[in-house]
Scaffold this active site. Sequence first.
Site, PDB file in Angstrom:
ATOM      1  CG  ASP A 109       2.920  62.874  75.505  1.00  0.00           C
ATOM      2  OD1 ASP A 109       2.552  63.824  76.204  1.00  0.00           O
ATOM      3  OD2 ASP A 109       2.186  62.320  74.665  1.00  0.00           O
ATOM      4  CD  GLU A 126      -2.975  65.455  77.016  1.00  0.00           C
ATOM      5  OE1 GLU A 126      -3.187  66.044  75.945  1.00  0.00           O
ATOM      6  OE2 GLU A 126      -2.371  64.360  77.071  1.00  0.00           O
ATOM      7  CD  GLU A 127      -1.114  61.132  76.664  1.00  0.00           C
ATOM      8  OE1 GLU A 127      -1.816  61.078  75.643  1.00  0.00           O
ATOM      9  OE2 GLU A 127       0.066  61.535  76.663  1.00  0.00           O
TER      10      GLU A 127
END
Length: 428
Positions: free
Chosen positions: A168, A202-203
Amino acid sequence: MRLLPSLLVAGIGASAFVLAEQQPLGGAHVEAVNTHAPSTPSYRDDLLALHKGLIETSSQSGAEGNVGDWLIDYLHRRQYKTFKQQVATRDNTGKNGRFNVIAWIDGGEDDEGDNGDGDDTLAALTVHPLPPVLITSHIDVVPPHIPYSIDDDTPTDSTVIHGRGSVDAKGSVAAQITALEELRAQDVVGAGDVLLVYVVGEEDSGDGMKAFSELFHSYFPTWFTAAIFGEPTDNKLACGHKGILGCTVSATGKAGHSGYPWLGKSANDALVRGLVALIDADLGSSAIFGNTTVNLGLISGGVAANVIPAAAEAKMAVRVALGPQATGHDEVRSRMEAALASVDKDLTLSCSQGYGVVECDCSVEGFANITVNYGTDVPNLAGDHTRYLYGPGDILVAHGDKEALTVASLEKAVVDFQKLIKHALKRD
Ligand SMILES: *[C@@H]1O[C@H](CO)[C@@H](O)[C@H](O)[C@H]1NC(C)=O
Ligand SMILES: *[C@@H]1O[C@H](CO)[C@@H](O)[C@H](O)[C@H]1NC(C)=O
């Protein structure tokens, strides 16, 4: 993939997102002679070197500058033009700045605006119309850092690669770029066909993709026909993912001596009854996405065992199974309000802005499909483009301490991304 999107950060406690220092370790690109078995793809060494370089370069959310510079250098050496889109730096970082990496295949147009260090201008891109297909993923990772390691000196299909971001989403980044290089080598894809966008943030907040969406909508009169998002989907094409809502339930009471409960009102009692009602309520379900679920992540209330509690609250992440994307979460919030109102008038619900289920196109020939329960940047890119969500690696190990994937998963993703890019360009 994001477990708690930014819209929850304020409500759930930003301290959960601890940013730690990592040592960048440069990423030497190894050009090795292909000595593998005939079934081994010719790009294996390049793919694994790219994947390794990305993982070894620090990039926790908020401090992605090093990996951005590393990636730009990599792309320059392969005849891409690049643009650094600066994204606001947060208080606790900022040594190297942070930016989205935007890249396109160098069509040999004049080099005006190219200063050779990753700062081509967007004007160089507008020599051509906006490419029809966007290929994107994210270069930030969650903490803590887990160093890169690979189980075999001579990798085979079943060799496992470990490290933070291996799944990820640096697995997706490496597989997408390798897929594009393969298509370039076959002359199937060239200048003007695709735009690569590797975003930061994004996280947690999705600030990278939101900034990209804003910039490009203001800059270009046309829009992408399709966007391919790289996130771990176990090498399947995702039909979509659940929506999200971050909520706080607050209870107010009246303090008093615990021996005389009738003289006060217990906020804790009210909250507990309200939360039971929420857990038991039907908050909506759908055939594809299953049930809306509530994670009661944090509960607090009262001051001491012998004082009637005057205030209590609970914070929760709600995974929304109702659509559409623009309003599905509003229906869930209404149902939550009704459940609480049926229990106690002193319970109030406040929720952050959220979204309903996010649907993607999963009906492409040759792909198995899946639906996932995590959030992504897909809803942060505004526009009426067709959306694809795909990537190597198992979603269930992504944020854990055993984040890892196999060489076979990475290489299948290279093959599948080629299919998706050709499909999106209508060249299959
Ligand atoms: C959804 O909730 C219903 C009612 O509580 C339950 O019967 C069902 O098993 C749940 N479905 C899933 C997929 O969890
Ligand atoms: C997803 O896969 C299942 C099982 O193969 C299939 O029945 C279904 O039609 C697929 N969904 C879509 C939208 O393609």
